[in-house]
Design an enzyme around this catalytic site. Sequence first.
Site, PDB file in Angstrom:
ATOM      1  CB  SER A 143       1.079   4.634   6.684  1.00 58.98           C
ATOM      2  OG  SER A 143       0.507   5.799   5.821  1.00 58.98           O
TER       3      SER A 143
ATOM      4  N   GLY B  23       0.775  -1.255  -0.153  1.00 60.17           N
ATOM      5  CA  GLY B  23       0.083   0.169  -0.102  1.00 60.17           C
ATOM      6  C   GLY B  23       0.919   1.318  -0.013  1.00 60.17           C
ATOM      7  CG  HIS B  24      -1.272   4.985   0.615  1.00 61.15           C
ATOM      8  ND1 HIS B  24      -2.519   4.119   0.581  1.00 61.15           N
ATOM      9  CD2 HIS B  24      -1.580   5.626   1.810  1.00 61.15           C
ATOM     10  CE1 HIS B  24      -3.366   4.293   1.672  1.00 61.15           C
ATOM     11  NE2 HIS B  24      -2.633   5.305   2.441  1.00 61.15           N
ATOM     12  CG  ASN B  25       1.836   7.274   2.528  1.00 62.04           C
ATOM     13  OD1 ASN B  25       2.296   7.591   1.452  1.00 62.04           O
ATOM     14  ND2 ASN B  25       1.219   7.783   3.195  1.00 62.04           N
TER      15      ASN B  25
END
Length: 362
Positions: A280, A260-262
Amino acid sequence: MTVFNLRDLADALNGQAVGNIDIQITGAAEPQDAHDGILAIATSAKYIEKLQLGRAKIALLADGTDWKSLNLEAAILVARPRFAMAALSYRLDAHWRSGGDMVHAQAFVDPSATISKGARIGAFCCVGAGVVVGENAWLGSHISLSDGCQIGANVTLLDGVRIGRNVRIGDRFIAHSGAIVGADGFSFVTQERSAVENVRQTLGDSQGAKAQTYARIHSLGTVQIGNDVELGANSCIDRGTIRDTIINDGCKFDNLVQVGHNVKIGSNCMICSQVGIAGSSFIGNNVVLGGQTGVSDNIFIGDNVITGGATKVLSNIPAGRVMLGYPAVEMQTQLNIYKTLRRLPRLLQNIVELKKAISKSE
């Protein structure tokens, strides 16, 4: 067909050639299927037993194996057979990065792109504006490199790979068919607090939140990938929302992995098939996530952690732990829980019988 001299191949594997060291090798097979110049892979007792089922003349064996008693003409003896398989398979894979440097006539390369020396661009590839392709990079067919992305030297992108805008990838990266790097992250928000936000805070009570539509949060960050990373087929690494998603050197991803993102992943991690890492989260160095492991968002996993298959990580894990289960607990604890669960029917029956005995005595 590539032909190898046994002595030369043994040197390449850091092994010892014994017997007829000038014999020619044309391929490799399991012991029962080997014959003539085909090297039998008999690196354990289980496979040595199968040698008598075939017509093998040469074999790859572990150091100390009595190769003469196996009716072989020659053998390669190695200290760690499984490690030797890496070098052996590389040399025998005739289809790996086949074809020389070129830009195929049916590929599109933007005039502003930089294609370095020795690079190969296959059919139906699309290379966008400002893209940089490193030396000796190898692109199969139907690959898209979006505007501004950079890929390093000796990168291998197999058919159908998609690299998003401004993604930066180091040297010797390998992406298998259908992999996608740099899609937008899964980020949506409601105008007021949603039921999901309330449930997360209360662990069960939606507090009567009303149904709402979702507004999209665009991903302004990108993805940075280090050197010697491999990404399996149909795996996806999402770009960051504001900061970048980061994958450090030496990480290996199986097929169907979602990052996923980050997310930030340390060096030399092994991420097995169907793993999902929510946004994250931070993964340390030398972490192994077994197949179908799920990592919740904003989770910290320390260095050298190992999770068994189907583990669900819902809280932080200190360095060095071996985890299993849902929710994840230390593996030995989970095994004890499982043993206890298996005994529950018998324990319940004992309770019923005790209650009957007490009732009769009263």
